[in-house]
Each structure stands twice: as C-alpha cells, then as structure tokens.
Design an enzyme around this catalytic site. Structure first.
Site, PDB file in Angstrom:
ATOM      1  N   ASN A   9       0.874  -1.173   0.000  1.00  0.00           N
ATOM      2  CA  ASN A   9       0.000   0.000   0.000  1.00  0.00           C
ATOM      3  C   ASN A   9       0.913   1.226   0.000  1.00  0.00           C
ATOM      4  O   ASN A   9       1.428   1.617   1.033  1.00  0.00           O
ATOM      5  CB  ASN A   9      -0.897  -0.025   1.250  1.00  0.00           C
ATOM      6  CG  ASN A   9      -1.810   1.177   1.314  1.00  0.00           C
ATOM      7  OD1 ASN A   9      -1.889   1.961   0.370  1.00  0.00           O
ATOM      8  ND2 ASN A   9      -2.515   1.330   2.433  1.00  0.00           N
ATOM      9  N   TRP A  10       1.108   1.770  -1.190  1.00  0.00           N
ATOM     10  CA  TRP A  10       2.029   2.908  -1.302  1.00  0.00           C
ATOM     11  C   TRP A  10       1.448   4.201  -0.735  1.00  0.00           C
ATOM     12  O   TRP A  10       2.162   5.177  -0.541  1.00  0.00           O
ATOM     13  CB  TRP A  10       2.407   3.125  -2.781  1.00  0.00           C
ATOM     14  CG  TRP A  10       3.315   2.085  -3.351  1.00  0.00           C
ATOM     15  CD1 TRP A  10       3.901   1.028  -2.690  1.00  0.00           C
ATOM     16  CD2 TRP A  10       3.746   1.975  -4.718  1.00  0.00           C
ATOM     17  NE1 TRP A  10       4.668   0.291  -3.557  1.00  0.00           N
ATOM     18  CE2 TRP A  10       4.592   0.855  -4.810  1.00  0.00           C
ATOM     19  CE3 TRP A  10       3.509   2.730  -5.873  1.00  0.00           C
ATOM     20  CZ2 TRP A  10       5.198   0.467  -6.003  1.00  0.00           C
ATOM     21  CZ3 TRP A  10       4.102   2.348  -7.066  1.00  0.00           C
ATOM     22  CH2 TRP A  10       4.940   1.225  -7.129  1.00  0.00           C
ATOM     23  N   LYS A  11       0.142   4.205  -0.516  1.00  0.00           N
ATOM     24  CA  LYS A  11      -0.535   5.424  -0.017  1.00  0.00           C
ATOM     25  C   LYS A  11      -0.214   6.596  -0.942  1.00  0.00           C
ATOM     26  O   LYS A  11      -0.078   6.397  -2.148  1.00  0.00           O
ATOM     27  CB  LYS A  11      -0.166   5.692   1.446  1.00  0.00           C
ATOM     28  CG  LYS A  11      -0.379   4.443   2.305  1.00  0.00           C
ATOM     29  CD  LYS A  11      -0.261   4.679   3.784  1.00  0.00           C
ATOM     30  CE  LYS A  11      -0.482   3.347   4.516  1.00  0.00           C
ATOM     31  NZ  LYS A  11      -0.527   3.487   5.959  1.00  0.00           N
ATOM     32  N   HIS A  97      -9.813   1.216   3.907  1.00  0.00           N
ATOM     33  CA  HIS A  97      -8.603   1.432   4.708  1.00  0.00           C
ATOM     34  C   HIS A  97      -8.929   2.399   5.856  1.00  0.00           C
ATOM     35  O   HIS A  97      -9.727   3.323   5.683  1.00  0.00           O
ATOM     36  CB  HIS A  97      -7.474   1.999   3.837  1.00  0.00           C
ATOM     37  CG  HIS A  97      -6.164   1.981   4.558  1.00  0.00           C
ATOM     38  ND1 HIS A  97      -5.802   2.963   5.457  1.00  0.00           N
ATOM     39  CD2 HIS A  97      -5.157   1.080   4.550  1.00  0.00           C
ATOM     40  CE1 HIS A  97      -4.617   2.659   5.960  1.00  0.00           C
ATOM     41  NE2 HIS A  97      -4.209   1.528   5.435  1.00  0.00           N
ATOM     42  N   GLU A  99      -7.423   4.821   7.010  1.00  0.00           N
ATOM     43  CA  GLU A  99      -7.190   6.239   6.706  1.00  0.00           C
ATOM     44  C   GLU A  99      -8.369   6.815   5.913  1.00  0.00           C
ATOM     45  O   GLU A  99      -8.721   7.987   6.068  1.00  0.00           O
ATOM     46  CB  GLU A  99      -5.859   6.397   5.949  1.00  0.00           C
ATOM     47  CG  GLU A  99      -4.680   6.187   6.897  1.00  0.00           C
ATOM     48  CD  GLU A  99      -3.437   5.594   6.266  1.00  0.00           C
ATOM     49  OE1 GLU A  99      -3.295   5.623   5.030  1.00  0.00           O
ATOM     50  OE2 GLU A  99      -2.591   5.060   7.024  1.00  0.00           O
ATOM     51  N   GLU A 169      -6.262  -4.840   9.985  1.00  0.00           N
ATOM     52  CA  GLU A 169      -5.229  -3.851  10.308  1.00  0.00           C
ATOM     53  C   GLU A 169      -5.601  -3.110  11.586  1.00  0.00           C
ATOM     54  O   GLU A 169      -6.377  -2.142  11.542  1.00  0.00           O
ATOM     55  CB  GLU A 169      -5.104  -2.838   9.162  1.00  0.00           C
ATOM     56  CG  GLU A 169      -4.709  -3.454   7.848  1.00  0.00           C
ATOM     57  CD  GLU A 169      -4.054  -2.430   6.921  1.00  0.00           C
ATOM     58  OE1 GLU A 169      -2.940  -2.698   6.473  1.00  0.00           O
ATOM     59  OE2 GLU A 169      -4.645  -1.362   6.682  1.00  0.00           O
ATOM     60  N   GLY A 175       1.732   2.179  10.813  1.00  0.00           N
ATOM     61  CA  GLY A 175       2.708   3.261  10.720  1.00  0.00           C
ATOM     62  C   GLY A 175       3.317   3.646  12.058  1.00  0.00           C
ATOM     63  O   GLY A 175       3.974   4.672  12.177  1.00  0.00           O
ATOM     64  N   SER A 215       2.616  -2.230  10.425  1.00  0.00           N
ATOM     65  CA  SER A 215       4.048  -2.319  10.718  1.00  0.00           C
ATOM     66  C   SER A 215       4.656  -3.678  10.386  1.00  0.00           C
ATOM     67  O   SER A 215       5.565  -4.150  11.086  1.00  0.00           O
ATOM     68  CB  SER A 215       4.333  -1.929  12.179  1.00  0.00           C
ATOM     69  OG  SER A 215       3.924  -0.591  12.409  1.00  0.00           O
ATOM     70  N   GLY A 236       2.456  -1.079   4.350  1.00  0.00           N
ATOM     71  CA  GLY A 236       2.619   0.319   4.001  1.00  0.00           C
ATOM     72  C   GLY A 236       4.089   0.687   3.872  1.00  0.00           C
ATOM     73  O   GLY A 236       4.735   0.429   2.854  1.00  0.00           O
ATOM     74  N   GLY A 237       4.650   1.266   4.932  1.00  0.00           N
ATOM     75  CA  GLY A 237       6.008   1.806   4.913  1.00  0.00           C
ATOM     76  C   GLY A 237       7.052   0.883   4.307  1.00  0.00           C
ATOM     77  O   GLY A 237       7.854   1.300   3.462  1.00  0.00           O
TER      78      GLY A 237
HETATM   79  P1  PGA Z   1       2.263   0.233   7.701  1.00  0.00           P
HETATM   80  O1  PGA Z   1       0.843   0.514   6.970  1.00  0.00           O
HETATM   81  O2  PGA Z   1       2.781  -1.048   7.147  1.00  0.00           O
HETATM   82  O3  PGA Z   1       3.107   1.421   7.335  1.00  0.00           O
HETATM   83  O4  PGA Z   1       1.982   0.141   9.166  1.00  0.00           O
HETATM   84  C1  PGA Z   1      -0.040  -0.543   6.718  1.00  0.00           C
HETATM   85  C2  PGA Z   1      -1.271  -0.003   6.046  1.00  0.00           C
HETATM   86  O5  PGA Z   1      -1.709   1.098   6.371  1.00  0.00           O
HETATM   87  O6  PGA Z   1      -1.846  -0.677   5.166  1.00  0.00           O
END
Ligand code: PGA
Length: 253
Positions: A9-11, A97, A99, A169, A175, A215, A236-237
C-alpha cells in the site's frame, strides 16, 4: 490452498519515476512466486497503468487501486468509479482502509456500497477492518471487527464471499512501528474466519484470504505469516523499500 498475498500500500507516496524505479528493483530481487502466491501493488491512481505495464509478463503480480467511488458514474468531480478501474483491466481494489474511514468519513454503510460496485465490475476488494487503540484496550476488538464485517460484507451471497480478501489492520499498529504480536494477529484472524464460517459455512470461510497489516517488515513477516490463519500482509512503509518488500514477498507461505 488459500491464496497467500503480499499487498503493498504505497498510499500517497513516490513520484512516478520513483515508483518505476522501486518496481524495477523489486522485480530484480524477488524470487519466483508459487501458484498460490500473489503480489498486489496498491498504487496511486495516476500510476495504475504505467506500473501495470511494468509488471506485465510477471506472473501473479497485479496492481490495485487504493479506493473507488461509492457512486456509479456522473457529476462527481475528482472521483474514480469501479467501472473505470475495470475498464483499464484492474482486478483488485483496496476498500475501507482506516485512513479512508478516519480522514474521509467512510462508514460501514458507504463501504458496503463500494464493495457491491467493485464486485459488480469484477474487481476483488481487499476489504480492510481493524480496531482503534481504545477498543483494543477495552478488549472489545472482536465485536468491533465483527460489526465492520457484518455491516459492510454480510449482505453478500456465499458465492460472492468465496475467495474474498480481508485485511485485518489494527489501527494502533499502522505506521507506528508497534506490530500486533503473532498471537494477537492469529487470534483475530481465527475470529474473522469463524465469523465468516457462522455466516457462510466452513467451506467458504476456508477459502477467504485474511491478510495482516500494521508495521509488517522484513524482520517480522515470516513469524506473522507463519500463523495458521494469516494469509499474507498489507504493507505500508516497508513496501516503499525494494529489499524490505522483496523479503516480505519471500516470507509468504
Ligand atoms: P504500515 O501501513 O505497514 O506502514 O503500518 C499498513 C497499512 O496502512 O496498510
């Protein structure tokens, strides 16, 4: 065997040039995927086609949109419909998601509409659920997640639910560098599968892929993915770093 999925997930990160470079580096360093293993890149809308083209010829690797509209078509400036995603040959879309839920006020009912539009356009949703820290501290995470599934997914038929992809999640782990323990992940994943089993039967529950997100990194992927009810991750990250994500892909069962 259930599909095992490493989803990036590059966001809202990377320029197109950086995205292309990351994809090329990753393709150079990953191992071949098994028949039941998939890699999905959740990329920003403008990069869907270019990254899809870059991935061409690499079996079992797909791009996904990070969102789609809850409207079918029409005067909704700035929105992207499920039908548009289908028309460029997409197979996956991330829906719900945390967010999107938090910053764009997407509630369970809106997400149910998005799921329906995605399925009507032959897109497989990667449906995200998960509790905030306050819920985890009150130890009511099981009923919280069950409500999310119930209100957004459980109007689906058994055929639509079969092979569904859910991403659990916990918001407190996204994050933050604070990962759920592999026991906590397994416990929730088993709960999600049992809720699907009560609704659709064991047969369907055993075909759904449940990804863990929050994470995930090279250092913890193998242990988390090794849990019996964890079928990969939404990352994500760590998906923005080629070596990290390649190692996460290589941690799939
Ligand atoms: P993260 O994000 O791996 O940076 O914690 C995961 C996500 O939001 O899908």
């Amino acid at each position: 065997m259930r599909k095992q999925i490493a989803a990036a997930n590059w966001k809202m990160n990377l320029t197109l040039q950086q995205a292309e470079q990351l994809t090329h580096e990753l393709l150079a360093s990953k191992r071949n995927l098994g028949a039941n293993q998939l890699v999905v890149f959740g990329v920003p809308f403008p990069y869907l086609l270019p990254i899809k083209n870059t991935l061409q010829g690499n079996g079992n690797m797909y791009v996904a949109a990070q969102n789609c509209s809850d409207k079918k078509s029409g005067a909704y400036t700035g929105e992207t419909s499920a039908e548009m995603l289908k028309s460029i040959g997409l197979k996956y879309v991330i829906i719900g998601h945390s967010e999107r839920r938090e910053y764009f006020n997407e509630d369970n009912a809106t997400l149910a509409v998005k799921v329906d539009l995605a399925l009507a356009n032959d897109l497989q949703p990667i449906f995200c659920c998960g509790e905030p820290l306050s819920v985890r501290e009150a130890e009511t995470q099981n009923s919280y997640v069950e409500k999310q599934l119930n209100e957004s997914l459980f109007h689906l038929s058994a055929d639509q639910a079969r092979y569904f992809v859910v991403a659990y999640e916990p918001i407190w782990a996204i994050g933050t560098g604070r990962t759920a323990s592999s026991d906590q992940a397994q416990e929730m994943h088993a709960h999600i599968r049992s809720v699907f089993a009560s609704k659709y039967g064991e047969d369907v529950a055993n075909t759904i892929s449940i990804l863990y997100g929050g994470s995930v990194k090279a250092a913890n992927a193998k242990e988390i993915f090794g849990q019996p009810d964890v079928d990969g991750g939404l990352v994500g990250g760590a998906s923005l770093v080629a070596d990290e994500f390649a190692s996460i892909i290589n941690s799939l069962k």
